[in-house]
Write a protein that holds these residues in place. Structure first.
Motif, mmCIF file in Angstrom:
data_model
loop_
_atom_site.group_PDB
_atom_site.id
_atom_site.type_symbol
_atom_site.label_atom_id
_atom_site.label_comp_id
_atom_site.label_asym_id
_atom_site.label_seq_id
_atom_site.Cartn_x
_atom_site.Cartn_y
_atom_site.Cartn_z
ATOM 1 N N ILE A 95 0.940 -1.278 -0.096
ATOM 2 C CA ILE A 95 -0.098 0.020 -0.029
ATOM 3 C C ILE A 95 0.862 1.326 -0.118
ATOM 4 O O ILE A 95 0.694 2.132 -0.627
ATOM 5 N N GLY A 96 1.940 1.114 0.838
ATOM 6 C CA GLY A 96 3.003 2.433 0.820
ATOM 7 C C GLY A 96 3.485 2.714 -0.421
ATOM 8 O O GLY A 96 3.802 3.843 -0.948
ATOM 9 N N ALA A 97 3.487 1.477 -1.244
ATOM 10 C CA ALA A 97 4.563 2.035 -2.594
ATOM 11 C C ALA A 97 3.417 2.195 -3.785
ATOM 12 O O ALA A 97 3.494 2.838 -4.866
ATOM 13 N N ALA A 98 2.021 1.327 -3.786
ATOM 14 C CA ALA A 98 1.505 1.327 -4.987
ATOM 15 C C ALA A 98 0.172 2.531 -4.976
ATOM 16 O O ALA A 98 -0.200 3.039 -5.945
ATOM 17 N N TRP A 99 -0.201 2.785 -3.942
ATOM 18 C CA TRP A 99 -1.215 3.816 -3.685
ATOM 19 C C TRP A 99 -0.757 5.043 -3.591
ATOM 20 O O TRP A 99 0.435 5.508 -3.227
ATOM 21 N N SER A 100 -1.622 6.273 -4.113
ATOM 22 C CA SER A 100 -1.211 7.570 -3.814
ATOM 23 C C SER A 100 -2.289 8.300 -3.090
ATOM 24 O O SER A 100 -3.563 8.529 -3.703
ATOM 25 N N LEU A 101 -2.089 8.671 -1.949
ATOM 26 C CA LEU A 101 -2.982 9.227 -1.007
ATOM 27 C C LEU A 101 -2.028 10.478 -0.282
ATOM 28 O O LEU A 101 -1.053 10.290 -0.475
ATOM 29 N N PRO A 102 -2.908 11.410 0.118
ATOM 30 C CA PRO A 102 -2.318 12.509 0.887
ATOM 31 C C PRO A 102 -1.322 11.898 2.283
ATOM 32 O O PRO A 102 -1.880 10.830 2.593
ATOM 33 N N PRO A 103 -0.528 12.550 2.460
ATOM 34 C CA PRO A 103 0.661 12.183 3.613
ATOM 35 C C PRO A 103 -0.041 11.373 4.827
ATOM 36 O O PRO A 103 0.167 10.208 5.031
ATOM 37 N N VAL A 104 -0.709 12.002 5.671
ATOM 38 C CA VAL A 104 -1.394 11.224 6.823
ATOM 39 C C VAL A 104 -2.214 10.358 6.452
ATOM 40 O O VAL A 104 -2.238 9.037 7.146
ATOM 41 N N VAL A 105 -2.927 10.314 5.501
ATOM 42 C CA VAL A 105 -4.170 9.337 5.037
ATOM 43 C C VAL A 105 -3.540 8.281 4.514
ATOM 44 O O VAL A 105 -3.903 7.011 4.773
ATOM 45 N N HIS A 106 -2.597 8.331 3.733
ATOM 46 C CA HIS A 106 -1.472 7.263 3.283
ATOM 47 C C HIS A 106 -1.140 6.455 4.379
ATOM 48 O O HIS A 106 -1.179 5.119 4.217
ATOM 49 N N ALA A 107 -0.704 6.748 5.523
ATOM 50 C CA ALA A 107 -0.074 6.180 6.343
ATOM 51 C C ALA A 107 -0.967 5.413 7.095
ATOM 52 O O ALA A 107 -0.891 4.240 7.503
ATOM 53 N N LEU A 108 -2.023 6.158 7.603
ATOM 54 C CA LEU A 108 -3.226 5.315 8.349
ATOM 55 C C LEU A 108 -3.625 4.332 7.662
ATOM 56 O O LEU A 108 -3.806 3.389 7.931
ATOM 57 N N ALA A 109 -3.841 4.560 6.098
ATOM 58 C CA ALA A 109 -4.437 3.520 5.468
ATOM 59 C C ALA A 109 -3.533 2.268 5.557
ATOM 60 O O ALA A 109 -4.086 1.229 5.462
ATOM 61 N N ALA A 110 -2.396 2.418 5.296
ATOM 62 C CA ALA A 110 -1.359 1.312 5.342
ATOM 63 C C ALA A 110 -1.524 0.685 6.712
ATOM 64 O O ALA A 110 -1.594 -0.733 6.419
ATOM 65 N N VAL A 111 -1.494 1.343 7.590
ATOM 66 C CA VAL A 111 -1.668 0.700 8.989
ATOM 67 C C VAL A 111 -3.006 -0.265 9.287
ATOM 68 O O VAL A 111 -2.976 -1.272 9.660
ATOM 69 N N ILE A 169 8.331 2.672 -0.386
ATOM 70 C CA ILE A 169 7.136 3.135 -0.067
ATOM 71 C C ILE A 169 7.353 4.887 -0.574
ATOM 72 O O ILE A 169 8.351 5.546 -0.293
ATOM 73 N N ARG A 170 6.068 5.420 -0.767
ATOM 74 C CA ARG A 170 6.153 6.623 -1.148
ATOM 75 C C ARG A 170 6.303 7.586 0.159
ATOM 76 O O ARG A 170 5.986 7.113 1.199
ATOM 77 N N PRO A 171 6.902 8.902 0.170
ATOM 78 C CA PRO A 171 7.140 9.575 1.545
ATOM 79 C C PRO A 171 5.705 10.017 2.136
ATOM 80 O O PRO A 171 5.841 10.097 3.197
ATOM 81 N N SER A 172 4.676 9.782 1.295
ATOM 82 C CA SER A 172 3.454 10.139 2.017
ATOM 83 C C SER A 172 2.861 8.866 2.730
ATOM 84 O O SER A 172 2.098 9.276 3.703
ATOM 85 N N ALA A 173 3.722 7.992 2.957
ATOM 86 C CA ALA A 173 3.088 6.689 3.839
ATOM 87 C C ALA A 173 4.126 6.675 4.924
ATOM 88 O O ALA A 173 3.833 5.838 5.677
#
Length: 352
Positions: A95-111, A169-173
């Motif tokens: 999820i951290g590498a493949a998805w593109s989401l806003p910073p906080v949302v991306h990390a929370l989604a991955a967790v 992972i993307r920086p947003s994650a």
């Protein structure tokens, strides 16, 4: 009151006895235990960086310790925390590498998704226990190996060709916490440490402050009585395993997102999940006890490298000390007998 006092005193005595026996071992093989323990505690508290890295090494142990403790409290023995941790790592890396989401949302989604997949992975063992009465020790051990080899296969086949790692992972994650990291001389501290404390509080609230937690503990204490009282035993078993697996999955996620930034091919188990068993036992299977025992376990493990580097003392000595602490905690009857004997002697001295 006396019982609650003993629950605190017994682990403390077990720690002291473990350190004492460790000192005797050092002397027996020609090492200075005072210098050894000085190097050990210097490796933990000697600098801001060491303190930060100690806290970083403690963080995954809190998650795995909570996972094991939750299962214990509900009458289950989850040996599969290692596999659930791996599933959480893999999910968070994807999820951290493949998805593109806003910073906080991306990390929370991955967790959150790592918790879901870790919970579903553990629920397999719960379902087999509830429906087919297959002991969870057997199924969770086997699921560890399935998780390890499946993750290695997926990394090679789908995530990054024949490379050894998933894409970064993307920086947003990322769960990096630059402000806190700079306070500890750029130690690899991250938001996972705060998440672990919040989950410990949530587990305490669930187990001891909710009706559902009472049901889960009642099923673990006596499933026949719980069934007679109208509780759905099978559903509660699956729920317990799922919650335990979700906690382990969260631990895998924060390790990937906060420390490494990717997930790689594993030649074997990291041992973090199995260490969680020791953390839960030393912590008395209590959420807040797990926080303290993870600090002890992680601190000793991290500081042992300084013992070896500065004094040449093998790190295995500390592993033996940790094993002895667990042994003394498990032998609580012996420790209680010792406490009683000292108290009786104190009373006799007081009378005389």
């Amino acid at each position: 009151m006396d019982s609650r006092f003993n629950r605190i005193l017994i682990p403390l005595i077990a720690i002291l006895m473990g350190l004492l026996v460790g000192a005797v071992m050092m002397m027996s093989i020609g090492y200075n235990p005072i210098a050894g323990y000085s190097a050990l505690f210097g490796g933990i508290f000697g600098s801001a960086y060491n303190i930060g890295e100690t806290l970083r090494s403690v963080t995954p142990l809190v998650f795995t310790g909570l996972a094991v403790a939750f299962a214990f409290r509900t009458g289950l023995f989850n040996i599969g925390v290692e596999g659930q941790f791996i599933i959480g790592q893999l999910t968070a890396a994807y999820i951290g590498a493949a998805w593109s989401l806003p910073p906080v949302v991306h990390a929370l989604a991955a967790v959150v998704f790592a918790m879901i997949t870790g919970g579903l992975w553990a629920a397999i063992a719960g379902y087999l226990k509830a429906r087919l009465h297959i002991h969870e020790v057997i199924t969770t051990i086997m699921l560890n190996y399935i998780a390890l080899n499946t993750s290695n296969f997926l990394i090679r086949a789908y995530f990054h060709g024949q490379q050894e790692n998933t894409p970064p992972i993307r920086p947003s994650a990322s769960l990096d916490m630059p402000i806190l990291s700079q306070m500890f001389d750029n130690a690899r501290l991250h938001w996972g440490i705060l998440i672990s404390v919040l989950l410990a509080a949530a587990v305490y609230w669930l187990l001891f402050r909710t009706t559902k937690g009472y049901e889960l503990r009642a099923v673990g204490f006596n499933s026949h009585a719980a069934e007679y009282a109208g509780m759905n035993v099978s559903r509660n078993i699956v729920t317990s395993m799922a919650v335990s697996g979700a906690l382990a999955g969260a631990g895998g996620a924060v390790e990937t997102l906060g420390v490494y930034g990717y997930f790689g091919i594993q030649g074997g188990f990291s041992g973090v999940g199995f260490d969680g068993i020791a953390v839960a036992l030393i912590g008395g299977n209590h959420p807040f006890g797990v926080l303290l025992s993870a600090l002890l376990f992680g601190g000793l493990s991290y500081g042992s490298s300084s013992m070896q580097r500065l004094e040449g003392i093998p790190t295995e000595i500390i592993r033996v000390v940790i094993a002895l602490i667990i042994l003394f905690v498990a032998s609580s009857a012996l420790v209680q007998w010792m406490i009683g004997k000292f108290r009786r002697k104190g009373q006799e001295v007081g009378r005389s």
